[in-house]
Design a protein around this motif. Sequence first.
Motif, PDB file in Angstrom:
ATOM      1  N   VAL A 122       0.862  -1.184   0.000  1.00 44.13           N
ATOM      2  CA  VAL A 122       0.000   0.000   0.000  1.00 44.13           C
ATOM      3  C   VAL A 122       0.900   1.237   0.000  1.00 44.13           C
ATOM      4  N   VAL A 123       0.671   2.113  -0.969  1.00 42.62           N
ATOM      5  CA  VAL A 123       1.467   3.352  -1.052  1.00 42.62           C
ATOM      6  C   VAL A 123       0.511   4.533  -1.243  1.00 42.62           C
ATOM      7  N   THR A 124       1.050   5.736  -1.156  1.00 39.24           N
ATOM      8  CA  THR A 124       0.234   6.918  -1.472  1.00 39.24           C
ATOM      9  C   THR A 124       0.860   7.622  -2.666  1.00 39.24           C
ATOM     10  N   THR A 125       0.070   8.447  -3.298  1.00 43.32           N
ATOM     11  CA  THR A 125       0.568   9.215  -4.444  1.00 43.32           C
ATOM     12  C   THR A 125      -0.205  10.541  -4.510  1.00 43.32           C
ATOM     13  N   ASP A 126       0.405  11.525  -5.175  1.00 42.16           N
ATOM     14  CA  ASP A 126      -0.268  12.822  -5.284  1.00 42.16           C
ATOM     15  C   ASP A 126      -1.420  12.763  -6.282  1.00 42.16           C
ATOM     16  N   ASP A 127      -1.192  12.039  -7.369  1.00 44.50           N
ATOM     17  CA  ASP A 127      -2.222  12.003  -8.417  1.00 44.50           C
ATOM     18  C   ASP A 127      -2.285  10.589  -9.008  1.00 44.50           C
ATOM     19  N   VAL A 128      -3.387   9.930  -8.732  1.00 46.87           N
ATOM     20  CA  VAL A 128      -3.530   8.541  -9.191  1.00 46.87           C
ATOM     21  C   VAL A 128      -3.519   8.450 -10.710  1.00 46.87           C
ATOM     22  N   TYR A 129      -4.223   9.379 -11.367  1.00 51.16           N
ATOM     23  CA  TYR A 129      -4.302   9.355 -12.835  1.00 51.16           C
ATOM     24  C   TYR A 129      -2.925   9.490 -13.458  1.00 51.16           C
ATOM     25  N   ARG A 130      -2.167  10.409 -12.882  1.00 52.31           N
ATOM     26  CA  ARG A 130      -0.840  10.650 -13.442  1.00 52.31           C
ATOM     27  C   ARG A 130       0.082   9.440 -13.217  1.00 52.31           C
ATOM     28  N   LEU A 131      -0.093   8.814 -12.038  1.00 48.76           N
ATOM     29  CA  LEU A 131       0.757   7.652 -11.722  1.00 48.76           C
ATOM     30  C   LEU A 131       0.543   6.522 -12.729  1.00 48.76           C
ATOM     31  N   PHE A 132      -0.722   6.315 -13.080  1.00 57.17           N
ATOM     32  CA  PHE A 132      -1.007   5.185 -13.965  1.00 57.17           C
ATOM     33  C   PHE A 132      -1.199   5.596 -15.424  1.00 57.17           C
ATOM     34  N   ASP A 133      -0.751   6.787 -15.726  1.00 53.43           N
ATOM     35  CA  ASP A 133      -0.840   7.221 -17.121  1.00 53.43           C
ATOM     36  C   ASP A 133       0.173   6.419 -17.928  1.00 53.43           C
ATOM     37  N   SER A 134      -0.318   5.569 -18.823  1.00 52.49           N
ATOM     38  CA  SER A 134       0.590   4.667 -19.529  1.00 52.49           C
ATOM     39  C   SER A 134       1.579   5.397 -20.431  1.00 52.49           C
ATOM     40  N   GLU A 135       1.341   6.668 -20.667  1.00 55.13           N
ATOM     41  CA  GLU A 135       2.305   7.410 -21.495  1.00 55.13           C
ATOM     42  C   GLU A 135       3.620   7.603 -20.752  1.00 55.13           C
ATOM     43  N   ASN A 136       3.538   7.600 -19.439  1.00 55.41           N
ATOM     44  CA  ASN A 136       4.755   7.783 -18.653  1.00 55.41           C
ATOM     45  C   ASN A 136       5.626   6.542 -18.615  1.00 55.41           C
ATOM     46  N   SER A 137       5.026   5.424 -18.869  1.00 57.39           N
ATOM     47  CA  SER A 137       5.782   4.190 -18.727  1.00 57.39           C
ATOM     48  C   SER A 137       5.341   3.195 -19.778  1.00 57.39           C
ATOM     49  N   ILE A 138       6.300   2.441 -20.288  1.00 56.39           N
ATOM     50  CA  ILE A 138       5.927   1.408 -21.268  1.00 56.39           C
ATOM     51  C   ILE A 138       5.704   0.075 -20.568  1.00 56.39           C
ATOM     52  N   GLN A 139       6.062  -0.015 -19.305  1.00 53.93           N
ATOM     53  CA  GLN A 139       5.778  -1.241 -18.565  1.00 53.93           C
ATOM     54  C   GLN A 139       4.990  -0.909 -17.313  1.00 53.93           C
ATOM     55  N   SER A 140       4.540  -1.941 -16.661  1.00 55.28           N
ATOM     56  CA  SER A 140       3.637  -1.762 -15.541  1.00 55.28           C
ATOM     57  C   SER A 140       4.236  -0.877 -14.454  1.00 55.28           C
ATOM     58  N   VAL A 141       3.503   0.189 -14.119  1.00 55.97           N
ATOM     59  CA  VAL A 141       3.949   1.081 -13.051  1.00 55.97           C
ATOM     60  C   VAL A 141       3.931   0.328 -11.721  1.00 55.97           C
ATOM     61  N   GLY A 142       2.906  -0.488 -11.558  1.00 54.67           N
ATOM     62  CA  GLY A 142       2.776  -1.258 -10.322  1.00 54.67           C
ATOM     63  C   GLY A 142       4.029  -2.068 -10.041  1.00 54.67           C
ATOM     64  N   TYR A 143       4.512  -2.783 -11.065  1.00 53.36           N
ATOM     65  CA  TYR A 143       5.691  -3.619 -10.850  1.00 53.36           C
ATOM     66  C   TYR A 143       6.954  -2.771 -10.709  1.00 53.36           C
ATOM     67  N   ASP A 144       6.961  -1.564 -11.373  1.00 55.26           N
ATOM     68  CA  ASP A 144       8.099  -0.648 -11.171  1.00 55.26           C
ATOM     69  C   ASP A 144       8.148  -0.180  -9.720  1.00 55.26           C
ATOM     70  N   VAL A 145       6.978   0.071  -9.157  1.00 55.92           N
ATOM     71  CA  VAL A 145       6.924   0.523  -7.758  1.00 55.92           C
ATOM     72  C   VAL A 145       7.437  -0.588  -6.832  1.00 55.92           C
ATOM     73  N   ILE A 146       7.038  -1.809  -7.143  1.00 50.77           N
ATOM     74  CA  ILE A 146       7.515  -2.939  -6.322  1.00 50.77           C
ATOM     75  C   ILE A 146       9.038  -3.031  -6.389  1.00 50.77           C
ATOM     76  N   SER A 147       9.567  -2.869  -7.617  1.00 53.53           N
ATOM     77  CA  SER A 147      11.043  -2.903  -7.767  1.00 53.53           C
ATOM     78  C   SER A 147      11.674  -1.804  -6.925  1.00 53.53           C
ATOM     79  N   LEU A 148      11.064  -0.605  -6.984  1.00 54.91           N
ATOM     80  CA  LEU A 148      11.610   0.518  -6.199  1.00 54.91           C
ATOM     81  C   LEU A 148      11.614   0.187  -4.708  1.00 54.91           C
ATOM     82  N   ILE A 149      10.505  -0.393  -4.245  1.00 51.45           N
ATOM     83  CA  ILE A 149      10.393  -0.722  -2.815  1.00 51.45           C
ATOM     84  C   ILE A 149      11.440  -1.761  -2.423  1.00 51.45           C
ATOM     85  N   LYS A 150      11.595  -2.759  -3.315  1.00 52.38           N
ATOM     86  CA  LYS A 150      12.525  -3.840  -2.985  1.00 52.38           C
ATOM     87  C   LYS A 150      13.973  -3.358  -3.006  1.00 52.38           C
ATOM     88  N   ASN A 151      14.246  -2.355  -3.863  1.00 54.33           N
ATOM     89  CA  ASN A 151      15.627  -1.859  -3.949  1.00 54.33           C
ATOM     90  C   ASN A 151      15.907  -0.723  -2.964  1.00 54.33           C
TER      91      ASN A 151
END
Lengths: 189, 496
Positions: A122-151
């Motif tokens: 569970v995380v927080t974000t300033d803007d949900v729409y912006r976080l999951f805007d697929s234009e920002n990322s070509i791969q899953s943001v969710g899994y990128d966040v998990i990678s960030l947390i794990k690293n």
Amino acid sequence: MKKIFVFLVCLLFVFCCGCNGYREIERGYLVTSIGIKKENGRYIVVLETLVSDGNEQNLKTLSADGDTLGKIFDEIKNKNVKKLYFEHCGIIALECNFSDSETAKILNFLKNSNLFNLDVYVVTTDDVYRLFDSENSIQSVGYDVISLIKNADKNRLCSQLYVLERKITYKESFNLPKVNFKNNVLVLE
Amino acid sequence: MILLSGSVNDYKNIFLSGNFNKDVTMIKNIFCRDAILRVREIKIGGKVDAALFYMDGMVNSSLLGETVIESLIRAKIQENILLDCDYTQSSILFAVDVAKTDRLPDMLRAVLYGDTLLIIDGQKNALTIDTKGWRTRGISEPDGERVLQGPREGFDEAGLQNLAMIRRKLLTPDLCIEQMRIGRRSDTHIFICYLGSLADKNTVKRLKTELSKIDIDGILDSNYISEIVGCGYNFLFKTTGTTEKPDVVAARLLEGRIAVVVDGTPVVLTLPYLFSENFQSDEDYYVDYIHATFSRLLRYFCFFIAVSVPGVFLALVTHHFDLLPTHFAISVSQLRAGVPIGSATECLVLIFAFEILKESGLRMPQNLSHALSVVGGLVLGQAGVEAKMISTPMLIAVSLSAIAGLMVPNLATAVTYLRVINAVACAIFGFYGFFTVSVLFLIYLLNINSFGVDYTISLTKPTVQNLKDTFVRRSWTKMLYRPLFNKNIVRKGEHK
């Protein structure tokens, strides 16, 4: 003759039971993360999903709004022809405007919905729409966040990391890690 | 002459008359439609009429010529001697094995089995002379039981020769060989072998009783007997062991088992047969016991893989993909995209495709079967994946299961059926189906017995000594006891 009859009846039961729970993995949306925000008293749920399309795996963002989370999930399920598979959801992102009691309520609802594995972060974000805007990322943001947390530095995050399997208390003060895109780079704060 | 049942026993009430011409005509009439019967009429010592009956191609011609015909023709018969069967047997014939009989069925049997029948003028008895000499395939290594180390000789289709091969391994008068004839029309020789001091007398008696009850036209292979006396409803598992190697038969006899040798087939039955024997190989005892243990454990593991992998994978991708690692789930989903058939159908189609390939490969000449396996396994598989008719993960799961199944050839039937049953149960119920089938399978397995011995005795009575040759193979110095069903269980130091 009696044995054959009993066998045939048993066989009939087996074939009449309708493959309860049978799903084809590629014929649905694999939900990777969920974003929840509240605007003008209404909840908005954004789902980041992976969908198999021909030879490719595409990201697709689905969203719905409503008075209650229950209604929203029902609407999302009914609106889409393909099924939604929540089992591999890795992230629940809540917008920062939720109070602690509201956060506890939402998490409690999600926990009791039995849709998710309980090790979802569970995380927080300033803007949900912006976080999951697929234009920002070509791969899953969710899994990128998990990678960030794990690293990330575990000592720093230790008190903040929250997964659904933790006991939810309504008196708790949530201090969740925050993720946002800054200059098109995902940052864990 | 009209045959009633087709058996030689139909002639049990007919006897030789002593009238030479009449007797010769009678036997000729019995075989009137047999083109390979040869009748050689001679005069013994130039005086007494006699006739020799034999089957062309079934006798050793030189043996017949030298030890029978020559000795009869050149015999010097004194005037005061009555030339009867006893005199001919004791003083004229050079042949090794000669028997006198007055029973027509025995005479006919002898002729049909490659012996020569000698009828002498004025005699109501006849002599049967051992002149067997048909061609056999010869001793070769059985294809299904190849070993890198250890004896390589295998049985052929000649029952007597097979018995000699067993006898050569066990040079003891304790080895009992009993003979029976089964089959109204084939009159096949069946030999029951056991070590008198080790085999259970009741099991031997029970086997003989069941064999004597068999009423069938012909026994052409040992499987006829296995099906009739062994299995009952145990269609998945064999309750009689089979082997084509004399060393394996000898080893099983030394454990107190009974062997059934059927004339005309290289496959010898052994019983009782235990579930754990399906995972044993004769080579286990010819190589280092640590390596043998590893191989044996691998076989148990492969049985589990062969039976469960398609079903478990199917359950994972259709019911429980929350249990799959996320990246793997995504990968499976991606690879499945575009495949027109569902996972369950795909799995069953692949299992049946493999069975078709296996069956066609078995029937092909060896050089063609290689080509077939390349075309079937590689080309078809690759083309199927590229054409998006099948998905790679399912192909891998079924192939893995198929390859693992080849590790336990004795359980081929069980593996094939259980694999399909598991796949269907998993497609319908997921893991619930898998565990239900597993429990039912265990109940079924635990209820099987082979000639009064629990099929899973090694698992149901897991004593330390018993387990030394079940999942593992301990060294010979540690294996002090024979299997549990044996009445004479002490293997080492029993006579100290």
